[in-house]
Motif scaffolding. Structure first.
Motif, short mmCIF file in Angstrom:
data_model
loop_
_atom_site.label_atom_id
_atom_site.label_comp_id
_atom_site.label_asym_id
_atom_site.label_seq_id
_atom_site.Cartn_x
_atom_site.Cartn_y
_atom_site.Cartn_z
N ASN A 204 0.81 -1.21 0.00
CA ASN A 204 0.00 0.00 0.00
C ASN A 204 0.85 1.26 0.00
O ASN A 204 0.33 2.36 -0.21
N THR A 205 2.16 1.13 0.22
CA THR A 205 3.04 2.31 0.18
C THR A 205 3.67 2.51 -1.20
O THR A 205 4.34 3.52 -1.43
N THR A 206 3.48 1.56 -2.11
CA THR A 206 4.06 1.70 -3.45
C THR A 206 3.02 1.74 -4.56
O THR A 206 3.27 2.29 -5.62
N ARG A 207 1.85 1.13 -4.33
CA ARG A 207 0.83 1.13 -5.37
C ARG A 207 0.31 2.55 -5.60
O ARG A 207 0.20 3.33 -4.65
N HIS A 208 -0.06 2.85 -6.84
CA HIS A 208 -0.49 4.22 -7.15
C HIS A 208 -1.29 4.23 -8.44
O HIS A 208 -1.16 3.33 -9.28
N VAL A 209 -2.13 5.24 -8.61
CA VAL A 209 -2.88 5.44 -9.84
C VAL A 209 -2.96 6.92 -10.12
O VAL A 209 -3.14 7.73 -9.20
N VAL A 210 -2.79 7.31 -11.40
CA VAL A 210 -2.90 8.71 -11.80
C VAL A 210 -3.86 8.82 -12.98
O VAL A 210 -4.11 7.85 -13.69
N ILE A 211 -4.40 10.01 -13.16
CA ILE A 211 -5.36 10.29 -14.23
C ILE A 211 -4.65 11.03 -15.36
O ILE A 211 -4.14 12.14 -15.16
N PHE A 212 -4.62 10.42 -16.52
CA PHE A 212 -3.98 11.04 -17.68
C PHE A 212 -4.84 12.20 -18.19
O PHE A 212 -6.06 12.07 -18.33
N GLU A 213 -4.18 13.36 -18.44
CA GLU A 213 -4.90 14.48 -19.04
C GLU A 213 -4.53 14.66 -20.51
O GLU A 213 -5.38 14.58 -21.39
N LYS A 214 -3.23 14.86 -20.78
CA LYS A 214 -2.80 15.08 -22.16
C LYS A 214 -1.27 14.96 -22.22
O LYS A 214 -0.57 15.10 -21.22
N TRP A 215 -0.75 14.69 -23.42
CA TRP A 215 0.69 14.67 -23.64
C TRP A 215 1.23 16.11 -23.56
O TRP A 215 0.55 17.04 -23.99
N THR A 216 2.44 16.26 -23.03
CA THR A 216 3.00 17.61 -22.91
C THR A 216 3.37 18.17 -24.28
O THR A 216 3.27 19.38 -24.50
N ASP A 217 3.81 17.29 -25.19
CA ASP A 217 4.12 17.73 -26.56
C ASP A 217 4.13 16.50 -27.47
O ASP A 217 3.85 15.38 -27.04
N SER A 218 4.47 16.72 -28.72
CA SER A 218 4.40 15.65 -29.72
C SER A 218 5.43 14.54 -29.49
O SER A 218 5.30 13.44 -30.03
N SER A 219 6.44 14.79 -28.66
CA SER A 219 7.45 13.76 -28.40
C SER A 219 6.91 12.64 -27.52
O SER A 219 7.46 11.54 -27.48
N ARG A 220 5.85 12.93 -26.79
CA ARG A 220 5.21 11.96 -25.89
C ARG A 220 6.20 11.35 -24.89
O ARG A 220 6.14 10.15 -24.59
N THR A 221 7.08 12.17 -24.36
CA THR A 221 8.02 11.71 -23.34
C THR A 221 7.53 12.05 -21.92
O THR A 221 8.15 11.64 -20.94
N SER A 222 6.46 12.78 -21.82
CA SER A 222 5.83 13.07 -20.53
C SER A 222 4.40 13.53 -20.79
O SER A 222 4.03 13.81 -21.94
N TYR A 223 3.63 13.59 -19.73
CA TYR A 223 2.22 13.97 -19.88
C TYR A 223 1.76 14.72 -18.64
O TYR A 223 2.38 14.65 -17.57
N TRP A 224 0.67 15.48 -18.80
CA TRP A 224 0.04 16.13 -17.66
C TRP A 224 -0.92 15.15 -17.02
O TRP A 224 -1.63 14.41 -17.70
#
Length: 345
Positions: A146-166
């Motif tokens: 329970n200290t390592t499991r996690h979930v996040v909500i994808f909003e959008k890619w930061t740019d066309s390279s798709r190396t990170s996202y909001w």
């Protein structure tokens, strides 16, 4: 991260639902807190799932609505983020951890399934490819404890390279957060992409308003850029101290003195209200410790400024570039909204 895993058990019809309701009601009559004991919470969640399965599927929710609900928790706590907790529930009935937060945005049962349930229950989500991610989809690490499991909500890619996202997430220390992430993008990552079963594209609604981030919470023992920023801002308000990035006894004393002078709660903790009182508007031509604070924050966002306390052409250009990247008014002025996007982003 979710503390309590749902233990698989057979629950039959109205008897199980009634039993779970009796457990919950008994806690209320006894004057207990809003959070249930792990065992009672597990039974109540199982019963709630059975009731949903019998009556109807979870209501459909559009991607835009998921993001709107996610953004709501950024300021739901008197202008600040909802605090993180694996045992407490917020006023809307959802648990204040990452899986409870996601459950709130999707309209699932309260207080919400845990991270393992979100990833493994095909009535809730289905696995997808990374390239198929759309706003409102999830990236889930369901492995470990329970200290390592996690979930996040994808909003959008930061740019066309798709190396990170909001993404939106509910995380320890900070609570509800909107920031750039790269979870799941590296080979071997435990984070996997999933699509909520009850999410729909809907019509093409207007995107949610751009997030300006959420103020971090700082207290004695913390270190780093945000602490150094607070120290410069305190210096700009007339409190002499070293901007060393260490929240020690001297910084604690100066924060308390500032809070007392401003009529704030004197607790030595720099939260949303103290941040709002500390920051001051700076722009081209300004100088002093507050400008240094802005410059180190701009550098933390990828700029390469000399931290000299002088708001010149380079700082003006870096400010405008940051504002443009966050979809803020591009005026080169670092006021309350731009400050929060810098410190909270």
């Amino acid at each position: 991260m979710s503390r309590h895993s749902r233990t698989p058990r057979k629950v039959t019809g109205a008897v199980a639902v009634a039993s779970a309701a009796a457990v919950a009601l008994g806690g209320l009559l006894a004057g207990g807190p809003a959070t249930a004991a792990p065992r009672a919470q597990t039974v109540a969640q199982d019963a709630g799932r059975q009731q949903h399965a019998v009556t109807a599927a979870y209501p459909s929710v559009t991607r835009a609505e998921v993001l709107r609900r996610a953004a709501k928790w950024l300021t739901a706590n008197n202008g600040g983020p909802v605090p993180y907790s694996q045992s407490k529930v917020w006023s809307d009935g959802y648990r204040q951890d990452c899986s409870g937060y996601v459950s709130m945005t999707l309209g699932l049962w309260k207080p919400g399934p845990n991270t393992v349930g979100l990833a493994g229950d095909r009535s809730l989500t289905t696995p997808i490819r990374l390239g198929s991610l759309k706003p409102g989809d999830l990236l889930i690490d369901a492995s470990g404890s329970n200290t390592t499991r996690h979930v996040v909500i994808f909003e959008k890619w930061t740019d066309s390279s798709r190396t990170s996202y909001w993404a939106y997430e509910q995380r320890g220390t900070y609570g509800t957060t909107h920031r750039k992430l790269s979870y799941g993008l590296n080979a071997g990552s435990e984070y996997k992409p999933y699509r909520p079963v009850n999410i729909s594209d809907g019509s093409t609604p207007a995107p949610p308003p751009p997030s300006t981030g959420s103020w971090p919470t700082l207290a004695k023992g913390r270190t780093g850029t945000d602490v150094r920023t607070a120290q410069y801002l305190l210096a700009g308000r007339g409190y002499r101290l070293a901007a060393d990035g260490v929240f020690g006894s001297d910084t604690d004393a100066k924060v308390r003195a500032f809070q007392k002078a401003r009529g704030l709660a004197v607790d030595g903790v720099i939260g949303p209200k103290t941040w709002s009182a500390l920051v001051r508007t700076v722009k081209k031509g300004s100088s002093g410790p507050a400008v240094r604070a802005a410059q180190i924050q701009l550098n933390a966002h990828g700029r390469n400024l000399v931290v000299d306390g002088v708001f010149g052409t380079a700082t003006d250009a870096a400010t405008r570039s940051h504002q443009r990247s966050r979809q803020l008014a591009v005026d080169g002025i670092i006021g309350p909204v731009t400050w929060r996007s810098l410190v909270g982003g």
